[in-house]
Enzyme design. Structure first.
Site, PDB file in Angstrom:
ATOM      1  N   GLU A  79      -8.374  21.994   4.166  1.00  0.00           N
ATOM      2  CA  GLU A  79      -7.594  21.758   2.948  1.00  0.00           C
ATOM      3  C   GLU A  79      -6.256  22.499   3.008  1.00  0.00           C
ATOM      4  OE1 GLU A  79      -8.467  19.415   1.173  1.00  0.00           O
ATOM      5  OE2 GLU A  79     -10.484  19.209   1.976  1.00  0.00           O
ATOM      6  N   HIS A 103      -3.786  20.393   4.712  1.00  0.00           N
ATOM      7  CA  HIS A 103      -3.100  19.418   3.858  1.00  0.00           C
ATOM      8  C   HIS A 103      -1.890  20.051   3.165  1.00  0.00           C
ATOM      9  CE1 HIS A 103      -5.724  16.072   4.429  1.00  0.00           C
ATOM     10  NE2 HIS A 103      -6.791  16.666   3.916  1.00  0.00           N
ATOM     11  N   HIS A 115       2.047  18.929   3.443  1.00  0.00           N
ATOM     12  CA  HIS A 115       2.927  18.721   2.289  1.00  0.00           C
ATOM     13  C   HIS A 115       4.219  19.507   2.448  1.00  0.00           C
ATOM     14  CE1 HIS A 115       3.464  18.874  -2.365  1.00  0.00           C
ATOM     15  NE2 HIS A 115       4.153  17.892  -1.823  1.00  0.00           N
TER      16      HIS A 115
END
Length: 228
Positions: free
Chosen positions: A102, A105, A109
């Site tokens: 996670e 991610h 971004h």
């Protein structure tokens, strides 16, 4: 009637259903197995994610705990990393692997990873397609308005595109996670192999979801073509 008990197009879904069942069984078994294996450093998932985020300049991304199992996700709209209790508090290889994924991610971004940008741009239309497509398809088939049914199929195509674009996003996040776990000394060699198994099992669920979406689209195209 194609949506009855003897729907012959259901055969399109059989491979995807089998893969989905296998993928769900695999992730549950693999996650449960490595959830019991404590990491040598004893870091929790939240601590591991914090290290990765900070090493990549993401000091302002908070990590919060949420209920559920395998509900972990990064929210790009609010720039928040949300981890389930097992992952947030757990010091297992599974907990750290999922938390690092996670965090991957969040790094995507930050750096403007193109597939993530594309996926995020598809979210609104994919949500509309997911909620509205079947209503239009069923209504169109029921009243014989094939233009309406084809519009539903077109909307469902957005769902398929979203699933396809999701694959590189998820695979890349896992790759970033494993690199970060190694580079920052969060996990050691044997532990990284365990984390890779967890992340590979999780990735298989996305492959299954994509295959299901594609199979469903082929089924709908066959139905609407045949009704013409």
């Amino acid at each position: 009637m194609y949506f009855g008990y003897y729907d012959p197009t259901f055969v399109f879904l059989i491979p995807a259903l089998l893969l989905t069942f296998y993928a769900q069984t695999k992730i549950q078994a693999t996650f449960s197995r490595y959830l019991k294996v404590r990491s040598l450093r004893g870091l929790t998932g939240a601590e591991a994610a914090r290290i990765i985020l900070d090493r990549n300049g993401l000091y302002d991304v908070p990590i919060i705990v949420i209920p559920g199992r395998l509900t972990d996700h990064y929210d790009p709209s609010q720039r928040v990393l949300r981890l389930s209790e097992d992952v947030y508090y757990g010091n297992s290889i599974a907990s750290i692997g999922v938390a690092a994924h996670e965090a991957g991610h969040a790094i995507q971004h930050q750096v403007g990873y193109t597939p993530l940008i594309v996926r995020n741009s598809l979210v609104p239309v994919a949500n509309i397609g997911s909620n509205l497509s079947w209503i239009l398809i069923l209504l169109g088939l029921f009243i014989g308005a094939m233009g309406l049914a084809r519009l539903g199929v077109l909307l469902f195509t957005a769902v398929v595109l979203f699933q396809i674009v999701t694959l590189p996003v998820e695979f890349n996040a896992s790759s970033r996670a494993l690199v970060e776990l190694d580079a920052n000394g969060i996990l050691f060699d044997d532990e990284i192999r365990g984390a890779r198994k967890v992340l590979n099992a999780a990735a298989l669920t996305y492959v299954a979801a994509t295959l299901m979406a594609i199979s469903q689209l082929l089924r709908l195209l066959f139905i609407t073509r045949d009704r013409d």
